[in-house]
Scaffold this motif. Structure first.
Motif, PDB file in Angstrom:
ATOM      1  N   ARG A   1      11.826  10.159  -6.167  1.00 25.09           N
ATOM      2  CA  ARG A   1      12.325   8.923  -5.785  1.00 25.09           C
ATOM      3  C   ARG A   1      13.521   8.287  -6.035  1.00 25.09           C
ATOM      4  O   ARG A   1      14.130   8.205  -7.196  1.00 25.09           O
ATOM      5  CB  ARG A   1      10.922   7.757  -6.414  1.00 25.09           C
ATOM      6  CG  ARG A   1       9.518   8.543  -6.088  1.00 25.09           C
ATOM      7  CD  ARG A   1       8.637   7.606  -7.094  1.00 25.09           C
ATOM      8  NE  ARG A   1       7.787   6.613  -5.947  1.00 25.09           N
ATOM      9  CZ  ARG A   1       8.313   5.554  -6.525  1.00 25.09           C
ATOM     10  NH1 ARG A   1       8.535   4.980  -6.819  1.00 25.09           N
ATOM     11  NH2 ARG A   1       7.986   4.435  -5.193  1.00 25.09           N
TER      12      ARG A   1
ATOM     13  N   LYS B   1       6.744  11.359  -7.242  1.00 24.80           N
ATOM     14  CA  LYS B   1       7.334  11.698  -5.361  1.00 24.80           C
ATOM     15  C   LYS B   1       8.926  12.022  -6.389  1.00 24.80           C
ATOM     16  O   LYS B   1       9.351  11.152  -7.192  1.00 24.80           O
ATOM     17  CB  LYS B   1       7.744  11.353  -4.502  1.00 24.80           C
ATOM     18  CG  LYS B   1       6.587  11.070  -3.854  1.00 24.80           C
ATOM     19  CD  LYS B   1       6.229  10.080  -2.691  1.00 24.80           C
ATOM     20  CE  LYS B   1       5.522   9.057  -3.894  1.00 24.80           C
ATOM     21  NZ  LYS B   1       5.738   7.552  -2.514  1.00 24.80           N
TER      22      LYS B   1
ATOM     23  N   ASN C   1       8.005  -3.856   6.349  1.00 25.26           N
ATOM     24  CA  ASN C   1       8.658  -2.830   6.905  1.00 25.26           C
ATOM     25  C   ASN C   1       9.263  -2.404   8.242  1.00 25.26           C
ATOM     26  O   ASN C   1       7.909  -2.383   8.707  1.00 25.26           O
ATOM     27  CB  ASN C   1       9.309  -2.376   5.213  1.00 25.26           C
ATOM     28  CG  ASN C   1      10.122  -1.250   4.986  1.00 25.26           C
ATOM     29  OD1 ASN C   1      11.072  -1.309   5.736  1.00 25.26           O
ATOM     30  ND2 ASN C   1       9.566   0.455   4.565  1.00 25.26           N
ATOM     31  N   LYS C   2       9.954  -1.193   7.799  1.00 25.09           N
ATOM     32  CA  LYS C   2      10.061   0.014   9.573  1.00 25.09           C
ATOM     33  C   LYS C   2       9.708  -0.564  10.240  1.00 25.09           C
ATOM     34  O   LYS C   2       9.428  -0.387  11.699  1.00 25.09           O
ATOM     35  CB  LYS C   2       9.330   0.296   9.130  1.00 25.09           C
ATOM     36  CG  LYS C   2       8.914   0.775   7.789  1.00 25.09           C
ATOM     37  CD  LYS C   2       7.496   2.408   7.717  1.00 25.09           C
ATOM     38  CE  LYS C   2       7.187   3.089   6.547  1.00 25.09           C
ATOM     39  NZ  LYS C   2       6.292   4.042   6.617  1.00 25.09           N
TER      40      LYS C   2
ATOM     41  N   THR D   1       1.347  -1.343   0.099  1.00 24.37           N
ATOM     42  CA  THR D   1      -0.146  -0.178   0.310  1.00 24.37           C
ATOM     43  C   THR D   1       0.958   1.356   0.191  1.00 24.37           C
ATOM     44  O   THR D   1       2.028   1.383   0.434  1.00 24.37           O
ATOM     45  CB  THR D   1      -1.028  -0.015   1.035  1.00 24.37           C
ATOM     46  OG1 THR D   1      -0.021  -0.424   2.429  1.00 24.37           O
ATOM     47  CG2 THR D   1      -2.364  -0.595   0.574  1.00 24.37           C
ATOM     48  N   PRO D   2       0.638   2.812  -0.129  1.00 20.46           N
ATOM     49  CA  PRO D   2       0.850   3.386  -0.405  1.00 20.46           C
ATOM     50  C   PRO D   2       1.584   3.930   1.152  1.00 20.46           C
ATOM     51  O   PRO D   2       0.738   3.740   2.142  1.00 20.46           O
ATOM     52  CB  PRO D   2      -0.150   4.473  -1.277  1.00 20.46           C
ATOM     53  CG  PRO D   2      -0.526   3.426  -2.352  1.00 20.46           C
ATOM     54  CD  PRO D   2      -0.878   2.571  -0.844  1.00 20.46           C
ATOM     55  N   GLY D   3       2.995   4.061   0.963  1.00 20.77           N
ATOM     56  CA  GLY D   3       3.381   4.352   2.653  1.00 20.77           C
ATOM     57  C   GLY D   3       4.215   3.821   2.930  1.00 20.77           C
ATOM     58  O   GLY D   3       4.693   4.031   3.824  1.00 20.77           O
ATOM     59  N   VAL D   4       3.819   2.043   2.411  1.00 17.98           N
ATOM     60  CA  VAL D   4       4.884   1.573   3.047  1.00 17.98           C
ATOM     61  C   VAL D   4       6.315   1.076   2.902  1.00 17.98           C
ATOM     62  O   VAL D   4       6.969   0.756   4.200  1.00 17.98           O
ATOM     63  CB  VAL D   4       3.938   0.066   3.032  1.00 17.98           C
ATOM     64  CG1 VAL D   4       4.483  -0.230   1.317  1.00 17.98           C
ATOM     65  CG2 VAL D   4       4.253  -1.063   3.237  1.00 17.98           C
ATOM     66  N   GLY D   5       6.383   2.291   2.917  1.00 20.24           N
ATOM     67  CA  GLY D   5       7.441   2.394   2.096  1.00 20.24           C
ATOM     68  C   GLY D   5       9.063   1.814   0.581  1.00 20.24           C
ATOM     69  O   GLY D   5       9.675   1.150   1.155  1.00 20.24           O
TER      70      GLY D   5
ATOM     71  N   GLU E   1       7.950  -2.802  -9.956  1.00 17.17           N
ATOM     72  CA  GLU E   1       6.965  -1.993  -8.794  1.00 17.17           C
ATOM     73  C   GLU E   1       5.389  -1.892  -8.858  1.00 17.17           C
ATOM     74  O   GLU E   1       5.240  -1.065 -10.236  1.00 17.17           O
ATOM     75  CB  GLU E   1       7.244  -0.939  -8.516  1.00 17.17           C
ATOM     76  CG  GLU E   1       7.209  -0.145  -7.201  1.00 17.17           C
ATOM     77  CD  GLU E   1       7.580   0.731  -6.815  1.00 17.17           C
ATOM     78  OE1 GLU E   1       7.028   2.113  -5.851  1.00 17.17           O
ATOM     79  OE2 GLU E   1       8.230   1.900  -7.979  1.00 17.17           O
TER      80      GLU E   1
ATOM     81  N   ASP F   1      12.089  -0.828  12.556  1.00 15.92           N
ATOM     82  CA  ASP F   1      13.463   0.169  13.506  1.00 15.92           C
ATOM     83  C   ASP F   1      12.635   1.047  15.009  1.00 15.92           C
ATOM     84  O   ASP F   1      10.945   0.518  14.651  1.00 15.92           O
ATOM     85  CB  ASP F   1      13.929   0.861  12.822  1.00 15.92           C
ATOM     86  CG  ASP F   1      13.012   1.824  11.493  1.00 15.92           C
ATOM     87  OD1 ASP F   1      12.180   2.410  12.080  1.00 15.92           O
ATOM     88  OD2 ASP F   1      12.991   1.789  10.356  1.00 15.92           O
TER      89      ASP F   1
HETATM   90  P1  GDP Z   1       5.498   4.133  -0.972  1.00 12.38           P
HETATM   91  O1  GDP Z   1       4.429   4.859  -0.867  1.00 12.38           O
HETATM   92  O2  GDP Z   1       5.930   3.079  -0.360  1.00 12.38           O
HETATM   93  O3  GDP Z   1       6.718   4.113  -1.552  1.00 12.38           O
HETATM   94  O4  GDP Z   1       6.915   4.866   0.615  1.00 12.38           O
HETATM   95  P2  GDP Z   1       7.452   5.393   0.722  1.00 12.38           P
HETATM   96  O5  GDP Z   1       9.414   4.944  -0.333  1.00 12.38           O
HETATM   97  O6  GDP Z   1       7.614   7.266   0.384  1.00 12.38           O
HETATM   98  O7  GDP Z   1       7.872   6.103   2.222  1.00 12.38           O
HETATM   99  C1  GDP Z   1       6.863   6.412   3.195  1.00 12.38           C
HETATM  100  C2  GDP Z   1       7.979   7.166   4.343  1.00 12.38           C
HETATM  101  O8  GDP Z   1       7.830   6.095   5.048  1.00 12.38           O
HETATM  102  C3  GDP Z   1       8.408   7.760   3.761  1.00 12.38           C
HETATM  103  O9  GDP Z   1       8.763   9.378   4.978  1.00 12.38           O
HETATM  104  C4  GDP Z   1       9.667   7.218   4.425  1.00 12.38           C
HETATM  105  O10 GDP Z   1      10.460   7.646   4.692  1.00 12.38           O
HETATM  106  C5  GDP Z   1       9.340   5.745   5.377  1.00 12.38           C
HETATM  107  N1  GDP Z   1      10.103   4.915   5.759  1.00 12.38           N
HETATM  108  C6  GDP Z   1      10.022   3.627   4.715  1.00 12.38           C
HETATM  109  N2  GDP Z   1      11.081   3.241   5.443  1.00 12.38           N
HETATM  110  C7  GDP Z   1      10.986   3.080   6.472  1.00 12.38           C
HETATM  111  C8  GDP Z   1      11.583   2.408   7.301  1.00 12.38           C
HETATM  112  O11 GDP Z   1      12.121   0.922   7.102  1.00 12.38           O
HETATM  113  N3  GDP Z   1      11.277   2.758   8.396  1.00 12.38           N
HETATM  114  C9  GDP Z   1      11.010   3.966   8.751  1.00 12.38           C
HETATM  115  N4  GDP Z   1      11.121   4.361  10.078  1.00 12.38           N
HETATM  116  N5  GDP Z   1       9.987   4.707   7.760  1.00 12.38           N
HETATM  117  C10 GDP Z   1      10.155   4.451   6.502  1.00 12.38           C
END
Ligand code: GDP
Length: 361
Positions: free
Chosen positions: A136, A134, A229-230, A91-95, A182, A232
């Motif tokens: 990217r 973005k 993901n995330k 989903t959007p925002g997952v990283g 992707e 941390d």
């Molecule tokens: P996308 O929409 O799935 O492509 O997500 P993004 O890569 O743009 O990430 C969305 C937000 O999550 C951004 O603010 C990233 O910095 C943050 N983010 C992505 N991966 C991680 C991670 O492994 N840890 C943390 N803490 N934040 C993350």
């Protein structure tokens, strides 16, 4: 015309002969359009400009460009296929972009060349693209061994998917041995990406215990690897719990044709933790699927699938562009809506017009 009489674009004084052109060949070079051989040799030598220009041809609306693109693809086809194609969704925002940025760099450090493509149906629905807007993967895009291309636009997912499949072939011919495609959890785009890749990776968030229910079951079933993901900071513990829950959930799914049992990992795209394990899983999958023959079989099935799919799309497009069909369709739609005519009879009427036949279809 003598050389000194040619307009050079530079200011000259009356009576003073114009200086010789700084680069007399420049004008001719600019004017010369690229030919088939320029594209092919450029792609084969790994030139990113040639590759990007060829992909642009596949995306062009002009029949002449599309024809040239097909010729380039035809010549490049034997050089393609020697890669691992990885589909990534979430989903959007997952990283996703942060993950691909880290993962791609890890792969390059392992000596691989990485192409990142995208299938984003939102780019055709509205101007606002989910994946494309973005800035990217900045670090990855600066690496020599990376090629990043946003989603093609198009009036249908089928069209976008076809262009992406063509881009895969061109990227492979240019020597990219790892292709990342992707996509985002919208509509049918996952299915399209799944049917053009060898390995399907689903990115998840920690802590969302019942998140798996929120993601369509079909998408979870396609995953060869789910990565939380995330993982941390405060979320590390949650991520570990989520890993266990997802593992239990994936165990309940029916076994895959590939013989591969889907795995679950945790990672942090920002710290890099777990990224190497994801690549190890992909490699383990490839070894197993190559040993049991699934890798090849799957690609053959995919090639057949896209043959049928392309025929379907092409016929559909021609049907709806047929002048008589266009003329009759609104009236028949009305008749069907009002219940004056059955959908089947109306469809048959239109198909007869399209096929120019009086026979039953
Ligand atoms: P996308 O929409 O799935 O492509 O997500 P993004 O890569 O743009 O990430 C969305 C937000 O999550 C951004 O603010 C990233 O910095 C943050 N983010 C992505 N991966 C991680 C991670 O492994 N840890 C943390 N803490 N934040 C993350």
């Amino acid at each position: 015309m003598a050389d000194e009489q040619r307009p050079t674009g530079r200011k000259t004084k009356k009576g003073v002969p114009a200086p010789a052109s700084l680069n007399p060949r420049l004008k001719r070079q600019r004017k010369q359009a690229w030919g088939l051989q320029d594209y092919v040799s450029g792609i084969r030598s790994g030139d990113r400009v040639a590759l990007a220009k060829a992909i642009t041809l596949t995306e062009s609306q002009r029949a002449q460009h599309r024809q040239l693109a097909q010729e380039i693809i035809g010549i490049c086809l034997p050089d393609s296929g020697k890669s691992v194609r990885i589909g990534i969704t979430g989903t959007p925002g997952v990283g996703k972009s942060t993950f691909i940025e880290a993962f791609g760099q890890h792969l390059i450090d392992q000596g691989r060349r990485v192409a990142v493509l995208a299938v984003d149906p939102s780019s055709q629905v509205s101007r606002g693209s989910i994946l494309g807007d973005k800035t990217r993967m900045e670090l990855l895009s600066r690496r020599e061994e990376a090629f990043i291309r946003p989603s093609p636009a198009g009036d249908s997912l089928g069209g976008v998917a076809r262009k992406t499949r063509e881009a895969i072939i061109l990227c492979e011919a240019a020597g990219y041995d790892t292709i990342i495609v992707e996509t985002v959890g919208v509509g049918q785009s996952e299915t399209a990406v799944h049917s053009m890749t060898d390995f399907f990776l689903l990115l998840l968030l920690p802590g969302a215990g019942d998140e798996l229910q929120g993601i369509k079951r079909g998408i979870v079933e396609m995953a060869d690897l789910a990565v939380v993901n995330k993982a941390d900071g405060d979320r590390l513990k949650l991520a570990k719990q989520a890993k266990q829950e997802y593992r239990n959930a994936l165990h309940l799914l029916p076994p895959k044709d590939s013989g591969w049992a889907a795995r679950v990992e945790i990672c942090s795209a920002t710290t890099g933790m777990g990224i190497a394990e994801v690549w190890k899983d992909v490699q383990a999958y490839c070894r197993q699927a190559q040993d049991n023959g699934y890798f090849r079989r799957n690609r053959q099935n995919q090639a057949r699938y896209w043959l049928h799919e392309t025929i379907r799309q092409e016929l559909q497009q021609q049907f709806f562009q047929h002048p008589e069909v266009q003329q009759l369709l609104p009236g028949l739609e009305q008749a069907v809506t009002n219940g004056q005519q059955s959908s089947f009879m109306a469809a048959e009427k239109l198909l007869r017009v399209f096929l120019n036949t009086d026979k039953e279809v």
